[in-house]
Design a protein around this motif. Structure first.
Motif, short mmCIF file in Angstrom:
data_model
loop_
_atom_site.label_atom_id
_atom_site.label_comp_id
_atom_site.label_asym_id
_atom_site.label_seq_id
_atom_site.Cartn_x
_atom_site.Cartn_y
_atom_site.Cartn_z
N ASP A 18 3.74 -4.66 -1.62
CA ASP A 18 2.89 -5.08 -2.74
C ASP A 18 3.65 -5.93 -3.74
O ASP A 18 3.10 -6.81 -4.39
N TYR A 61 3.09 -4.57 11.78
CA TYR A 61 2.65 -4.94 10.44
C TYR A 61 2.81 -3.74 9.50
O TYR A 61 2.51 -2.65 9.90
N ARG B 127 -7.25 -0.29 11.76
CA ARG B 127 -7.05 0.09 10.37
C ARG B 127 -6.81 -1.14 9.49
O ARG B 127 -6.03 -2.02 9.82
N GLY B 128 -7.53 -1.16 8.35
CA GLY B 128 -7.32 -2.24 7.39
C GLY B 128 -8.12 -3.49 7.69
O GLY B 128 -8.21 -4.39 6.87
N SER B 129 -8.74 -3.57 8.88
CA SER B 129 -9.54 -4.75 9.21
C SER B 129 -10.92 -4.63 8.57
O SER B 129 -11.26 -3.61 7.98
N SER B 130 -11.72 -5.69 8.73
CA SER B 130 -13.06 -5.63 8.15
C SER B 130 -13.92 -4.63 8.93
O SER B 130 -14.80 -3.99 8.36
N ASP B 132 -12.97 -1.80 10.14
CA ASP B 132 -12.65 -0.49 9.57
C ASP B 132 -13.37 -0.30 8.23
O ASP B 132 -14.02 0.72 8.00
N ALA B 133 -13.27 -1.30 7.37
CA ALA B 133 -13.88 -1.20 6.04
C ALA B 133 -15.40 -1.03 6.14
O ALA B 133 -15.99 -0.20 5.45
#
Lengths: 328, 326
Positions: A18, A61, B127-130, B132-133
């Motif tokens: 971040d 990542y 995880r963290g992709s659209s 998932d959201a």
């Protein structure tokens, strides 16, 4: 020694955070020759494991290998295709993982997990794979019939042996042992290390031994590479590191290690803390804790240079011919 | 292993005995006279002989231990007593209602588990992709809606407006359909309550699966499998799925126990003749024997489901149940 098995050139792996880019590993270069044990030393968080994972391209990542080349028998890994990597992993280079306790899948029999590696990489029947698995287990001192057991039925030291057996499954030439004895008691640790050394001699393996335990590593390594805050600071034969260390950090590390023979040795701790690697600017990363630091160390990054045949160090003191002596 | 099972059986036997005893004692510890309940308002005009006759008929003049023995005997032979409000034997009532609940709640549980597991795993893998959201938002939204409200919305759209599905009941009782016709009729009645049930219960499994899969993917053995050269697909299904399913299996087993209690709210909204609605009716009309029997059935099924879970768990998770073979 023989020919080069693994050669790492200017490897840099960064993590996106971040607050900015964390330069976890930067410009790390070293080679490992056939039948050689290289000890990769450094404190927690200095990037030892990241180097190991980068070599196998297991960085995920938010991490990324941003620069550098890794040659395994002339084959370049960083630019290799995923498909090639699947074939190279384990058949040519394997890992004895950090904490073998968690590295075995709890719902599969350990024999099945070893067989899996064999069956992926070689065209052999299940029976042949099982037979080899039993031989491997015996090789590391576990009853051959224990292949049916689940990981939770083993003690920590035995799991470590299973992990070694698994690493040997496809008879690779190169093994990376990532802190594999951390968390074991000293007795088990020395057994595991002795086993590793024995197997290395028998099978002419090349091993990268990652650890923060300097005395343990010096006891079995041919060469030692010392990392500090993501940089390789010194790389030389074990003898040279022990008796002719050139980098102030290497010297400080040796001074901070108790000596069993020379009991009067004063243990000196290193003052200060490791710098934050997020957005770190160009400088010698050890300068904040180095008793010999001067102006140049704060603005310029020292390169790894050969100070004498086969002995490399990254310190300006070498270039400026400063005498490395303690004033205290 | 045998020892493990025998021990478990003994444990559950003890639980059932305790539960039956509690169930026997509760009404006898309550204040008031059973006569009022048995004979109604007329009790004030009855002679003591008439009162005794009623008490004798129901075995209430026996000593407590004797009553306990005949109570246990009745339960074992499947006699749960008589519902004074519905004027029918409770065993018959349960026999009639249970299949509908098993159909609705059972299918609901299976379907919502399958959907929850699939999307939970997908969400964790990306995880963290659209994807998932979006999945996360959708499932959170679903779980925030009350079941009766979803039910009513579905009825007003698909039954009232579009006329696609019947409004209430489990089948068209008056039409005397047989064979495949009856099957499709039951299916048509099932669609809306089943959809409602799946919609409200799927988020649970989804969240557990997603979280559990995320945890598993972070484990060292997943990275090891990758280092071994295992293909991603195999890692996902063989290495990650097996481990990630363990918590889902636990929740599934627990829900299995509560399944017979039925989806009370949904069965009421859709006037579905299951055990849940029976329980609702019995509570509303203060039909004590019936209340007692439905609660007993639910307790039974919870215990049986737990027993089942204990028996099956060693096969799912090798860590449970000691060493199977040497």
């Amino acid at each position: 020694m023989g020919k080069t098995v693994l050669s790492v050139e200017n490897l840099s792996t960064f993590y996106k955070t971040d607050k900015g880019i964390s330069r976890a590993v930067e410009n790390v270069s070293f080679t490992v020759e056939e039948g050689e044990i290289l000890g990769l030393i450094g404190e927690s968080g200095c990037g030892k494991s990241t180097v190991a994972q980068s070599i196998l391209r297991l960085i995920e990542y938010p991490g990324k290998v941003v620069k550098g080349k890794v040659f395994l028998h002339e084959k370049e890994l960083i630019s290799a295709s995923e498909a090639d990597l699947y074939d190279i992993r384990w058949s040519e280079i394997s890992v004895i993982p950090q904490s073998a306790m968690n590295a075995l899948n709890p719902v599969h029999r350990i024999g099945e997990q070893i067989m899996e590696a064999i069956l992926i990489h070689e065209h052999v029947s299940k029976k042949e794979a099982l037979d080899r698995t039993k031989v491997l287990l015996e090789l590391v001192g576990i009853d051959r019939e224990r292949w049916k057991s689940y990981p939770h039925e083993f003690s920590g030291g035995m799991k470590q042996r299973v992990a070694i057996a698994m690493a040997l499954a496809c008879y690779p030439k190169m093994i990376i042992s990532d802190e594999s004895t951390t968390g074991l008691d000293v007795l088990t640790q020395s057994q595991v290390i002795a086993l590793l050394k024995d197997l290395q001699r028998k099978m002419n393996l090349s091993i990268i031994l990652i650890s923060h335990d300097l005395p343990m590593v010096t006891s079995i390594s041919d060469k030692i590479a010392i990392m500090y805050a993501g940089k390789l600071v010194e790389w030389a034969s074990t003898d040279d590191i022990l008796h002719d260390a050139r980098h102030p950090y290497s010297r400080a590390l040796l001074d901070a290690t108790p000596d069993l023979i020379n009991r009067d040795k004063k243990i000196v701790s290193i003052p200060g803390t490791v710098p934050n690697l997020v957005n770190i600017k160009s400088c010698c990363r050890f300068h904040t804790r180095c008793p010999f630091a001067f102006e140049r160390c704060k603005v310029e990054e020292p390169e790894l240079k050969e100070v004498k045949p086969g002995h490399f160090a990254a310190c300006f003191l070498e270039e400026e011919n400063h005498e490395l002596t303690y004033t205290s | 292993m045998l020892k493990f099972y025998v021990g478990k059986f003994l444990q559950y036997f003890l639980v059932i005995v305790l539960m039956l005893t509690l169930n026997f004692l509760l009404p006898r510890l309550m204040p008031g006279n059973p006569l009022v309940f048995l004979a109604g308002e007329d009790v004030g005009f009855m002679t003591s002989e008439e009162k005794n006759e009623i008490l004798d008929k129901h075995g209430l003049n026996d000593s407590i231990p004797q009553q306990y023995i005949s109570y246990i005997k009745n339960i074992v032979t499947g006699d749960f007593g008589y519902s004074y409000q519905q004027k029918r034997s409770i065993a018959d009532l349960l026999k009639e209602r249970m299949p509908w609940t098993l159909l609705l709640a059972g299918l609901g549980l299976v379907i919502s588990t399958i959907i929850g597991v699939m999307f939970g795993a997908l969400s964790a893998w990306r995880r963290g992709s659209s994807t998932d959201a979006n999945l996360l938002t959708m499932f959170m939204f679903l779980s925030a809606m009350p079941s009766f409200w979803i039910g009513m919305i579905l009825v007003s759209i698909f039954s009232a407006q579009l006329g696609l599905f019947p409004v209430f009941g489990a089948e068209s009782g008056w039409s005397n359909l047989t064979g495949m016709d009856r099957f499709f009729d039951i299916l048509r009645h099932l669609v809306l309550p089943l959809t409602t049930l799946v919609l409200i219960s799927v988020t649970n499994t989804f969240m557990i699966m997603r979280y559990s899969m995320l945890n598993v993917l972070g484990e060292d053995y997943i990275m090891m499998a990758k280092a071994k050269g295992v293909r991603d697909r195999v890692i996902k299904y063989k290495h990650a799925m097996r481990n990630a399913l363990l918590p889902v299996a636990t929740v599934f087993m627990l829900s299995l126990g509560f399944m017979l209690g039925g989806a009370t709210v949904i069965e009421t909204v859709f006037a579905y003749p299951g055990v849940g609605r029976l329980m609702f009716e019995s509570v509303v009309s203060r039909d004590y024997p019936l209340i007692q029997a439905t609660f007993l059935i639910i307790t039974f099924s919870v215990v049986i489901a737990n027993l089942l879970a204990d028996i099956l768990y060693p096969f799912i998770d090798p860590k449970v149940g000691g060493q199977r073979e040497k």
